[in-house]
Design a protein around this motif. Sequence first.
Motif, mmCIF file in Angstrom:
data_model
loop_
_atom_site.group_PDB
_atom_site.id
_atom_site.type_symbol
_atom_site.label_atom_id
_atom_site.label_comp_id
_atom_site.label_asym_id
_atom_site.label_seq_id
_atom_site.Cartn_x
_atom_site.Cartn_y
_atom_site.Cartn_z
ATOM 1 N N LEU A 195 -11.639 13.130 5.533
ATOM 2 C CA LEU A 195 -13.018 12.855 5.148
ATOM 3 C C LEU A 195 -13.191 11.353 4.982
ATOM 4 O O LEU A 195 -12.623 10.751 4.066
ATOM 5 N N ALA A 196 -13.923 10.760 5.907
ATOM 6 C CA ALA A 196 -14.292 9.347 5.765
ATOM 7 C C ALA A 196 -15.689 9.339 5.160
ATOM 8 O O ALA A 196 -15.996 10.157 4.288
ATOM 9 N N SER A 197 -16.547 8.479 5.627
ATOM 10 C CA SER A 197 -17.914 8.437 5.104
ATOM 11 C C SER A 197 -18.743 7.526 5.991
ATOM 12 O O SER A 197 -18.213 6.602 6.609
ATOM 13 N N VAL A 198 -20.043 7.777 5.995
ATOM 14 C CA VAL A 198 -20.916 6.849 6.711
ATOM 15 C C VAL A 198 -20.792 5.453 6.101
ATOM 16 O O VAL A 198 -20.974 4.434 6.782
ATOM 17 N N SER A 199 -20.397 5.392 4.829
ATOM 18 C CA SER A 199 -20.215 4.085 4.165
ATOM 19 C C SER A 199 -19.019 3.323 4.724
ATOM 20 O O SER A 199 -18.851 2.149 4.438
ATOM 21 N N LEU A 226 -14.125 13.081 9.762
ATOM 22 C CA LEU A 226 -15.525 13.480 9.628
ATOM 23 C C LEU A 226 -16.177 12.486 8.677
ATOM 24 O O LEU A 226 -15.674 12.273 7.569
ATOM 25 N N SER A 227 -17.253 11.871 9.123
ATOM 26 C CA SER A 227 -17.941 10.878 8.288
ATOM 27 C C SER A 227 -19.298 11.421 7.844
ATOM 28 O O SER A 227 -20.304 11.269 8.555
ATOM 29 N N PRO A 228 -19.318 12.059 6.663
ATOM 30 C CA PRO A 228 -20.612 12.560 6.185
ATOM 31 C C PRO A 228 -21.484 11.415 5.687
ATOM 32 O O PRO A 228 -20.991 10.402 5.198
ATOM 33 N N GLY A 229 -22.777 11.619 5.815
ATOM 34 C CA GLY A 229 -23.725 10.755 5.119
ATOM 35 C C GLY A 229 -23.850 11.268 3.702
ATOM 36 O O GLY A 229 -23.124 12.181 3.291
ATOM 37 N N PRO A 230 -24.753 10.691 2.927
ATOM 38 C CA PRO A 230 -24.944 11.166 1.565
ATOM 39 C C PRO A 230 -25.309 12.646 1.537
ATOM 40 O O PRO A 230 -26.116 13.104 2.340
ATOM 41 N N VAL A 231 -24.667 13.354 0.602
ATOM 42 C CA VAL A 231 -24.826 14.806 0.521
ATOM 43 C C VAL A 231 -25.694 15.149 -0.686
ATOM 44 O O VAL A 231 -25.505 14.585 -1.776
ATOM 45 N N GLU A 232 -26.650 16.046 -0.484
ATOM 46 C CA GLU A 232 -27.482 16.523 -1.600
ATOM 47 C C GLU A 232 -26.583 16.999 -2.733
ATOM 48 O O GLU A 232 -25.618 17.724 -2.492
ATOM 49 N N GLY A 233 -26.876 16.594 -3.944
ATOM 50 C CA GLY A 233 -26.087 17.094 -5.074
ATOM 51 C C GLY A 233 -26.024 16.090 -6.205
ATOM 52 O O GLY A 233 -26.653 15.033 -6.168
ATOM 53 N N ASP A 234 -25.218 16.437 -7.225
ATOM 54 C CA ASP A 234 -25.157 15.650 -8.471
ATOM 55 C C ASP A 234 -24.748 14.201 -8.219
ATOM 56 O O ASP A 234 -25.262 13.281 -8.838
ATOM 57 N N LEU A 236 -21.779 12.757 10.629
ATOM 58 C CA LEU A 236 -22.650 13.828 10.128
ATOM 59 C C LEU A 236 -23.525 13.226 9.028
ATOM 60 O O LEU A 236 -23.367 13.537 7.845
ATOM 61 N N SER A 237 -24.404 12.320 9.449
ATOM 62 C CA SER A 237 -25.149 11.548 8.454
ATOM 63 C C SER A 237 -26.664 11.709 8.589
ATOM 64 O O SER A 237 -27.405 10.903 8.028
ATOM 65 N N ALA A 238 -27.106 12.704 9.324
ATOM 66 C CA ALA A 238 -28.541 12.862 9.601
ATOM 67 C C ALA A 238 -29.095 11.616 10.292
ATOM 68 O O ALA A 238 -30.272 11.301 10.175
ATOM 69 N N GLY A 239 -28.175 10.912 10.967
ATOM 70 C CA GLY A 239 -28.631 9.756 11.751
ATOM 71 C C GLY A 239 -28.676 8.460 10.973
ATOM 72 O O GLY A 239 -29.460 7.565 11.266
#
Length: 249
Positions: A133-137, A176-184, A243-246
Amino acid sequence: MSLSGRTALVTGGGSGLGAAIAAHLTAAGARVVVTGRRAEPLREVAGRLGARAEVCDVADPAAVDALAARLADEEVSILVNNAGVAGPVAPLTEITPDEWDEVFAVNVRGTYLVCRAFLPPMVARGDGDVINLASVSGKRPLARRTPYCASKMAVLGLTSTLAFEVGPAGVRVNALSPGPVEGDRMDRNFRLEAERTATSVDEARAAFVGRAALGRMITADEVGAAIVAMLAMPGMSGADVDLSAGMVA
Ligand SMILES: NC(=O)c1ccc[n+]([C@@H]2O[C@H](COP(=O)([O-])OP(=O)(O)OC[C@H]3O[C@@H](n4cnc5c(N)ncnc54)[C@H](OP(=O)(O)O)[C@@H]3O)[C@@H](O)[C@H]2O)c1
Protein backbone atom coordinates in the motif's frame (compact mmCIF):
# COMPACT_ATOMS: atom_id res chain seq x y z
CA MET A 1 -11.70 -14.47 -9.61
CA SER A 2 -11.32 -17.32 -7.14
CA LEU A 3 -8.52 -17.24 -4.60
CA SER A 4 -9.56 -20.59 -3.23
CA GLY A 5 -6.60 -22.60 -1.96
CA ARG A 6 -4.47 -19.52 -1.37
CA THR A 7 -3.52 -17.92 1.96
CA ALA A 8 -3.22 -14.15 2.27
CA LEU A 9 -1.48 -12.19 5.01
CA VAL A 10 -2.83 -8.66 5.51
CA THR A 11 -0.76 -6.43 7.78
CA GLY A 12 -2.75 -3.80 9.64
CA GLY A 13 -5.75 -6.01 8.94
CA GLY A 14 -7.61 -5.17 12.15
CA SER A 15 -8.98 -1.83 11.00
CA GLY A 16 -9.53 0.62 8.16
CA LEU A 17 -8.40 -0.43 4.70
CA GLY A 18 -6.77 -3.60 6.01
CA ALA A 19 -10.09 -4.90 7.36
CA ALA A 20 -11.80 -4.10 4.03
CA ILE A 21 -9.00 -5.82 2.10
CA ALA A 22 -9.29 -8.87 4.37
CA ALA A 23 -13.06 -8.99 3.75
CA HIS A 24 -12.64 -8.84 -0.04
CA LEU A 25 -9.91 -11.49 -0.05
CA THR A 26 -12.10 -13.74 2.10
CA ALA A 27 -15.08 -13.20 -0.21
CA ALA A 28 -12.85 -14.18 -3.15
CA GLY A 29 -12.10 -17.49 -1.43
CA ALA A 30 -8.70 -16.90 0.18
CA ARG A 31 -7.85 -18.02 3.66
CA VAL A 32 -6.83 -14.79 5.41
CA VAL A 33 -4.46 -14.00 8.27
CA VAL A 34 -4.73 -10.49 9.74
CA THR A 35 -1.93 -8.98 11.76
CA GLY A 36 -1.33 -5.78 13.73
CA ARG A 37 -0.17 -4.65 17.17
CA ARG A 38 -3.52 -4.65 19.00
CA ALA A 39 -5.19 -8.00 19.60
CA GLU A 40 -8.78 -6.79 20.06
CA PRO A 41 -9.47 -5.32 16.58
CA LEU A 42 -7.76 -8.32 14.99
CA ARG A 43 -9.98 -10.70 16.95
CA GLU A 44 -13.09 -8.80 15.88
CA VAL A 45 -12.17 -8.91 12.18
CA ALA A 46 -11.01 -12.51 12.36
CA GLY A 47 -14.21 -13.57 14.15
CA ARG A 48 -16.37 -11.83 11.57
CA LEU A 49 -14.52 -13.24 8.54
CA GLY A 50 -13.40 -16.63 9.81
CA ALA A 51 -9.81 -15.43 9.46
CA ARG A 52 -6.76 -16.06 11.66
CA ALA A 53 -5.54 -13.24 13.94
CA GLU A 54 -1.84 -12.85 14.77
CA VAL A 55 -0.41 -10.01 16.82
CA CYS A 56 2.80 -8.61 15.32
CA ASP A 57 4.58 -5.26 15.20
CA VAL A 58 5.87 -5.07 11.62
CA ALA A 59 8.63 -2.68 12.66
CA ASP A 60 10.16 -5.31 14.96
CA PRO A 61 12.40 -7.80 13.10
CA ALA A 62 12.16 -10.48 15.81
CA ALA A 63 8.36 -10.23 15.92
CA VAL A 64 8.12 -10.47 12.13
CA ASP A 65 10.44 -13.49 11.98
CA ALA A 66 8.44 -15.16 14.77
CA LEU A 67 5.23 -14.53 12.80
CA ALA A 68 6.75 -16.13 9.71
CA ALA A 69 7.72 -19.15 11.81
CA ARG A 70 4.18 -19.42 13.25
CA LEU A 71 2.71 -19.26 9.73
CA ALA A 72 5.24 -21.62 8.13
CA ASP A 73 2.56 -24.25 7.45
CA GLU A 74 0.11 -21.75 5.96
CA GLU A 75 1.98 -21.30 2.66
CA VAL A 76 1.24 -17.58 2.48
CA SER A 77 1.19 -16.76 -1.24
CA ILE A 78 -0.48 -13.32 -1.06
CA LEU A 79 1.17 -10.67 1.07
CA VAL A 80 -0.56 -7.31 1.45
CA ASN A 81 1.70 -4.80 3.20
CA ASN A 82 -1.00 -2.45 4.40
CA ALA A 83 0.14 -1.50 7.94
CA GLY A 84 1.02 2.16 7.98
CA VAL A 85 0.98 5.29 10.06
CA ALA A 86 0.08 8.79 8.90
CA GLY A 87 2.68 10.63 10.97
CA PRO A 88 2.72 14.28 11.92
CA VAL A 89 1.04 17.11 10.05
CA ALA A 90 3.53 19.95 10.42
CA PRO A 91 6.28 21.79 8.58
CA LEU A 92 9.47 19.73 8.31
CA THR A 93 11.31 22.06 10.67
CA GLU A 94 8.81 21.27 13.44
CA ILE A 95 8.95 17.48 13.04
CA THR A 96 11.04 15.66 15.64
CA PRO A 97 13.52 12.91 14.72
CA ASP A 98 11.41 10.42 16.70
CA GLU A 99 8.27 11.33 14.73
CA TRP A 100 10.23 11.01 11.48
CA ASP A 101 11.68 7.64 12.46
CA GLU A 102 8.33 6.17 13.51
CA VAL A 103 6.80 6.82 10.08
CA PHE A 104 9.72 5.20 8.27
CA ALA A 105 9.91 2.35 10.81
CA VAL A 106 6.36 1.22 10.04
CA ASN A 107 5.76 2.30 6.44
CA VAL A 108 9.13 1.45 4.91
CA ARG A 109 11.12 -0.74 7.31
CA GLY A 110 7.97 -2.71 8.16
CA THR A 111 7.30 -3.40 4.48
CA TYR A 112 10.92 -4.47 4.01
CA LEU A 113 10.89 -6.72 7.10
CA VAL A 114 7.66 -8.50 6.19
CA CYS A 115 8.85 -9.02 2.59
CA ARG A 116 12.18 -10.32 3.91
CA ALA A 117 10.45 -12.87 6.12
CA PHE A 118 7.71 -14.07 3.74
CA LEU A 119 9.33 -13.96 0.31
CA PRO A 120 11.75 -16.91 0.56
CA PRO A 121 9.02 -19.61 0.56
CA MET A 122 7.21 -17.85 -2.32
CA VAL A 123 10.44 -17.71 -4.32
CA ALA A 124 11.10 -21.37 -3.52
CA ARG A 125 7.59 -22.35 -4.69
CA GLY A 126 7.91 -20.13 -7.77
CA ASP A 127 4.66 -18.26 -7.20
CA GLY A 128 3.27 -15.44 -5.10
CA ASP A 129 1.97 -11.90 -4.97
CA VAL A 130 3.13 -8.97 -2.89
CA ILE A 131 0.99 -5.85 -2.89
CA ASN A 132 2.31 -2.81 -1.03
CA LEU A 133 0.00 0.00 0.00
CA ALA A 134 1.58 3.23 -1.19
CA SER A 135 -0.47 6.40 -1.54
CA VAL A 136 -1.31 9.13 -3.98
CA SER A 137 0.74 11.26 -1.56
CA GLY A 138 3.77 9.31 -2.76
CA LYS A 139 3.25 10.91 -6.17
CA ARG A 140 1.51 14.21 -5.55
CA PRO A 141 3.02 15.42 -2.29
CA LEU A 142 1.17 17.33 0.37
CA ALA A 143 2.87 20.18 2.21
CA ARG A 144 3.27 19.56 5.99
CA ARG A 145 3.36 15.80 5.44
CA THR A 146 7.04 15.22 4.56
CA PRO A 147 7.68 11.95 6.42
CA TYR A 148 4.49 10.32 5.16
CA CYS A 149 4.92 11.43 1.53
CA ALA A 150 8.62 10.52 1.52
CA SER A 151 7.87 7.13 3.08
CA LYS A 152 5.30 6.31 0.39
CA MET A 153 7.76 7.37 -2.32
CA ALA A 154 10.16 4.90 -0.72
CA VAL A 155 7.48 2.19 -0.81
CA LEU A 156 7.10 2.78 -4.57
CA GLY A 157 10.86 2.49 -5.00
CA LEU A 158 11.00 -0.68 -2.92
CA THR A 159 8.16 -2.14 -5.00
CA SER A 160 9.69 -1.55 -8.42
CA THR A 161 13.14 -2.70 -7.30
CA LEU A 162 11.90 -5.84 -5.59
CA ALA A 163 9.80 -6.75 -8.64
CA PHE A 164 13.05 -7.20 -10.57
CA GLU A 165 14.64 -9.27 -7.82
CA VAL A 166 11.90 -11.87 -7.43
CA GLY A 167 10.25 -11.64 -10.85
CA PRO A 168 12.51 -14.30 -12.36
CA ALA A 169 11.21 -16.71 -9.71
CA GLY A 170 7.61 -16.02 -10.72
CA VAL A 171 6.70 -13.71 -7.82
CA ARG A 172 4.84 -10.50 -8.63
CA VAL A 173 5.34 -7.28 -6.64
CA ASN A 174 2.99 -4.36 -7.17
CA ALA A 175 1.86 -1.23 -5.36
CA LEU A 176 -1.62 0.15 -4.91
CA SER A 177 -1.74 3.92 -4.43
CA PRO A 178 -5.09 4.92 -2.95
CA GLY A 179 -6.22 8.50 -2.86
CA PRO A 180 -7.84 9.81 0.29
CA VAL A 181 -10.40 7.34 1.61
CA GLU A 182 -13.76 8.32 3.11
CA GLY A 183 -13.62 7.79 6.86
CA ASP A 184 -12.42 9.01 10.26
CA ARG A 185 -8.82 9.58 9.20
CA MET A 186 -9.75 12.07 6.47
CA ASP A 187 -12.45 13.70 8.62
CA ARG A 188 -9.75 14.38 11.21
CA ASN A 189 -7.49 15.91 8.53
CA PHE A 190 -10.31 18.16 7.33
CA ARG A 191 -10.92 19.40 10.89
CA LEU A 192 -7.18 20.16 11.30
CA GLU A 193 -7.01 21.91 7.92
CA ALA A 194 -10.11 23.98 8.73
CA GLU A 195 -8.50 25.10 12.01
CA ARG A 196 -5.22 25.92 10.31
CA THR A 197 -6.76 27.94 7.48
CA ALA A 198 -9.62 29.44 9.51
CA THR A 199 -12.22 27.98 7.13
CA SER A 200 -15.11 25.61 7.72
CA VAL A 201 -14.69 21.85 7.68
CA ASP A 202 -16.96 21.70 4.60
CA GLU A 203 -14.76 24.21 2.77
CA ALA A 204 -11.58 22.33 3.69
CA ARG A 205 -13.17 19.14 2.41
CA ALA A 206 -14.41 20.73 -0.83
CA ALA A 207 -10.99 22.24 -1.57
CA PHE A 208 -9.31 18.88 -1.11
CA VAL A 209 -11.84 16.74 -2.95
CA GLY A 210 -11.91 19.26 -5.81
CA ARG A 211 -8.39 18.18 -6.69
CA ALA A 212 -9.67 14.80 -7.92
CA ALA A 213 -10.89 14.34 -11.51
CA LEU A 214 -13.98 12.56 -10.21
CA GLY A 215 -14.52 15.20 -7.52
CA ARG A 216 -14.76 12.63 -4.74
CA MET A 217 -12.75 10.45 -2.44
CA ILE A 218 -12.61 6.67 -2.73
CA THR A 219 -14.03 4.08 -0.34
CA ALA A 220 -12.37 1.30 1.65
CA ASP A 221 -14.51 -1.16 -0.30
CA GLU A 222 -13.02 0.09 -3.56
CA VAL A 223 -9.54 -0.56 -2.14
CA GLY A 224 -10.47 -4.13 -1.20
CA ALA A 225 -11.96 -4.74 -4.65
CA ALA A 226 -8.84 -3.28 -6.31
CA ILE A 227 -6.57 -5.69 -4.44
CA VAL A 228 -8.60 -8.68 -5.67
CA ALA A 229 -8.62 -7.24 -9.22
CA MET A 230 -4.82 -6.84 -9.13
CA LEU A 231 -4.50 -10.50 -8.18
CA ALA A 232 -6.39 -11.37 -11.36
CA MET A 233 -3.62 -9.84 -13.50
CA PRO A 234 -0.76 -12.34 -13.53
CA GLY A 235 1.09 -10.35 -16.18
CA MET A 236 1.47 -7.32 -13.94
CA SER A 237 4.55 -6.70 -11.82
CA GLY A 238 6.44 -3.60 -10.69
CA ALA A 239 3.28 -1.58 -11.28
CA ASP A 240 1.87 1.29 -9.30
CA VAL A 241 -1.91 1.10 -9.59
CA ASP A 242 -3.55 4.45 -9.00
CA LEU A 243 -6.89 4.43 -7.17
CA SER A 244 -7.33 8.09 -6.37
CA ALA A 245 -10.51 9.09 -8.24
CA GLY A 246 -8.15 10.90 -10.57
CA MET A 247 -6.12 12.91 -8.09
CA VAL A 248 -2.97 12.56 -10.20
CA ALA A 249 -4.76 12.70 -13.56
N1 LIG B 1 -6.92 6.14 4.62
C1 LIG B 1 -6.43 6.77 3.56
O1 LIG B 1 -6.98 7.81 3.14
C2 LIG B 1 -5.22 6.23 2.85
C3 LIG B 1 -4.88 6.77 1.60
C4 LIG B 1 -3.76 6.27 0.93
C5 LIG B 1 -3.00 5.27 1.50
N2 LIG B 1 -3.34 4.77 2.72
C6 LIG B 1 -2.50 3.72 3.27
O2 LIG B 1 -3.28 2.56 3.46
C7 LIG B 1 -2.83 1.83 4.60
C8 LIG B 1 -3.98 1.66 5.59
O3 LIG B 1 -4.45 2.93 5.95
P1 LIG B 1 -5.71 3.12 6.94
O4 LIG B 1 -6.31 4.43 6.61
O5 LIG B 1 -6.56 1.91 6.95
O6 LIG B 1 -4.95 3.29 8.34
P2 LIG B 1 -5.47 2.96 9.81
O7 LIG B 1 -6.95 2.95 9.87
O8 LIG B 1 -4.71 3.90 10.68
O9 LIG B 1 -4.94 1.48 10.03
C9 LIG B 1 -3.58 1.19 10.05
C10 LIG B 1 -3.42 -0.23 10.49
O10 LIG B 1 -2.02 -0.50 10.56
C11 LIG B 1 -1.75 -1.15 11.79
N3 LIG B 1 -0.40 -0.80 12.22
C12 LIG B 1 0.11 0.43 12.46
N4 LIG B 1 1.38 0.32 12.88
C13 LIG B 1 1.68 -1.01 12.89
C14 LIG B 1 2.82 -1.76 13.24
N5 LIG B 1 3.95 -1.17 13.68
N6 LIG B 1 2.77 -3.11 13.13
C15 LIG B 1 1.64 -3.72 12.70
N7 LIG B 1 0.53 -3.07 12.36
C16 LIG B 1 0.55 -1.72 12.46
C17 LIG B 1 -2.81 -0.63 12.76
O11 LIG B 1 -3.08 -1.56 13.79
P3 LIG B 1 -2.37 -1.47 15.23
O12 LIG B 1 -2.43 -0.02 15.63
O13 LIG B 1 -3.16 -2.38 16.09
O14 LIG B 1 -0.98 -1.96 15.04
C18 LIG B 1 -4.02 -0.49 11.85
O15 LIG B 1 -4.75 -1.70 11.81
C19 LIG B 1 -1.67 2.63 5.17
O16 LIG B 1 -0.45 2.13 4.66
C20 LIG B 1 -1.92 4.03 4.64
O17 LIG B 1 -0.75 4.80 4.57
C21 LIG B 1 -4.43 5.22 3.40
